[in-house]
Design a protein around this motif. Structure first.
Motif: not given
Length: 210
Positions: A191-210
């Protein structure tokens, strides 16, 4: 990790791509940037693209894939990459699949009303190219860039008629890619209808850095 970012213009792909590129230490790659770099450096591919564009033609899927494949061979892509703006069509996606590169596809979801509000209110600095939005992220002084004091203007692409056309092209040519990647089990909606900082938080949860 390798990513393909999908979504309509104004969905926030470019903003998140820049943030992810910095966080994950991988390059953000757009075909437009590759074209410009190759033309500027007068590479063989660049000369081929320039000749096509100068004649008023469209760069073929075959040439686009050749340029992308060449870019992905560079050292900075060893730990991953973000493709922003490629593939644009089913034939491009099918050709890219044949390369056998493991890739995660992220689909940025946002409704048309918000896209139009984001793009039609966007202003760009004539000097440093910084982006503002008079509705969501206005400059401190109206019409002036916070960073360099340059004049802000509305790009032709961000005028309502142009936005409507760009969305029509996206729905017709690029949106079918969502179904294409769903069938391959490679797509994740965000969901990218939100502030980009919140989208980034979700992204990092979905794709944690290896």
């Amino acid at each position: 990790m390798n990513f393909i970012f999908l979504g309509p213009p104004g969905a926030g792909k470019g903003t998140l791509a820049a943030q992810v590129a910095e966080e994950y230490g991988i390059p953000q790659i757009s075909t437009g940037d590759i074209f410009r770099e190759n033309i500027k450096n007068q590479t063989e591919l660049g000369k081929k693209v320039k000749a096509i564009l100068d004649s008023g033609g469209l760069v073929s899927d075959e040439v686009v894939l050749e340029i992308v494949e060449d870019r992905l061979k560079k050292d900075d892509c060893k730990n991953g990459f973000i493709l922003d703006g490629f593939p644009r069509t089913i034939p491009q996606a099918e050709a890219f699949e044949k390369l056998g590169i493991d890739v995660k596809v992220v689909n940025f979801e946002v409704d048309n009303d918000l896209i139009i509000a984001r793009l039609s209110n966007r202003r760009v600095c004539k000097n440093c190219k910084a982006n503002y939005n008079v509705k969501f992220m206005p400059p401190k002084v109206e019409g002036k860039c916070d960073k360099c004091g340059g004049e802000l203007f509305t790009r032709e692409d961000d005028k309502l008629e142009s936005i409507t056309h760009r969305l029509e092209v996206y729905r017709k040519e690029t949106e079918p890619l969502i179904e294409f990647y769903k069938k391959l089990g490679k797509i994740t909606d965000i969901d990218s209808a939100r502030d980009s900082s919140l989208v980034l938080v979700d992204f990092k949860k979905l794709f944690p850095k290896k």
